[in-house]
Enzyme design. Structure first.
Site, PDB file in Angstrom:
ATOM      1  N   CYS A  77       0.636  -1.090   0.164  1.00 22.28           N
ATOM      2  CA  CYS A  77       0.106   0.120   0.126  1.00 22.28           C
ATOM      3  C   CYS A  77       0.802   1.313  -0.115  1.00 22.28           C
ATOM      4  CB  CYS A  77      -1.078  -0.012   1.111  1.00 22.28           C
ATOM      5  SG  CYS A  77      -2.246   1.175   1.003  1.00 22.28           S
ATOM      6  N   HIS A 169      -4.231  -4.097  -0.477  1.00 19.05           N
ATOM      7  CA  HIS A 169      -3.892  -4.827   0.726  1.00 19.05           C
ATOM      8  C   HIS A 169      -3.965  -6.187   0.572  1.00 19.05           C
ATOM      9  CE1 HIS A 169      -3.602  -1.337   3.500  1.00 19.05           C
ATOM     10  NE2 HIS A 169      -4.405  -0.768   2.665  1.00 19.05           N
ATOM     11  N   GLU A 171      -3.229  -8.674   2.994  1.00 22.30           N
ATOM     12  CA  GLU A 171      -3.681  -9.077   4.118  1.00 22.30           C
ATOM     13  C   GLU A 171      -5.261  -8.844   4.360  1.00 22.30           C
ATOM     14  OE1 GLU A 171      -3.275  -4.831   4.898  1.00 22.30           O
ATOM     15  OE2 GLU A 171      -2.542  -6.282   3.724  1.00 22.30           O
TER      16      GLU A 171
END
Length: 192
Positions: A77, A169, A171
């Site tokens: 990011c 992102h 995750e």
């Protein structure tokens, strides 16, 4: 061991959980010795480019990261954007590890680019969208592995030498996001 750089801005705990879920040992750190001993370095980030660069420079992480010549550095990011030469967000220089600039997203759609979007790539096959949240983007270049379309082309995965950037992102992007993060940790992506 994977060093996840802690400079006060970022989604570091979520990134660490994702890395551990994938089976890797990791450490949240801003210490030079930890970074130099790590096998892989992750530079996460959420927030404003200028604030992030000031935090990085205050901790002398810019010097430490620029001196890493032989191991992967993965920016996630804002961390991806920090790898670049310069950003219009604050009109400041970045780490200058990755050629190119960060510019405002110019699109007929609402900015920030927020939410789920698919990736377009000849190198990566995905079954689901990934999660974005950003108002600035890298410029398109030959280093783009995958991009998203949002009224314009937005680089989503970039690779140059041993530097890898992931704009979304991973995750927070389910199984596909974790698979992409795992591929980055295993050495990166092909430009075929």
């Amino acid at each position: 061991m994977i060093a996840i750089i802690d400079y006060g801005l970022g989604n570091i705990k979520n990134v660490q959980r994702a890395v551990q879920y994938l089976g890797y040992e990791s450490k949240l750190t801003d210490k030079q010795s930890d970074i130099e001993q790590a096998d892989i370095i992750i530079l996460p980030g959420v927030g404003h480019f200028k604030d992030a660069m000031e935090a990085i420079q205050t901790r002398h992480l810019d010097i430490i990261l620029r001196n890493i010549k032989d191991k992967p550095i993965i920016g996630i990011c804002l961390g991806m954007q920090l790898l670049y030469d310069w950003s219009a967000e604050g009109n400041v220089e970045g780490l200058k590890l990755f050629p190119g600039n960060i510019v405002p997203i110019t699109t007929p759609y609402p900015v920030p680019h927020l939410g789920w979007n698919n990736l377009i790539s000849e190198n990566i096959s995905l079954s689901q969208d990934v999660y974005f949240v950003h108002s600035y983007q890298a410029e398109m270049s030959e280093h783009v592995i995958a991009h998203a379309t949002y009224g314009t082309q937005i680089p989503a995965i970039v690779q140059y030498k041993h530097y890898i950037g992931i704009q979304f992102h991973p995750e927070k992007s389910g199984d596909d996001g974790l698979a992409i993060l795992n591929q980055a940790l295993k050495g990166g992506f092909s430009h075929d």
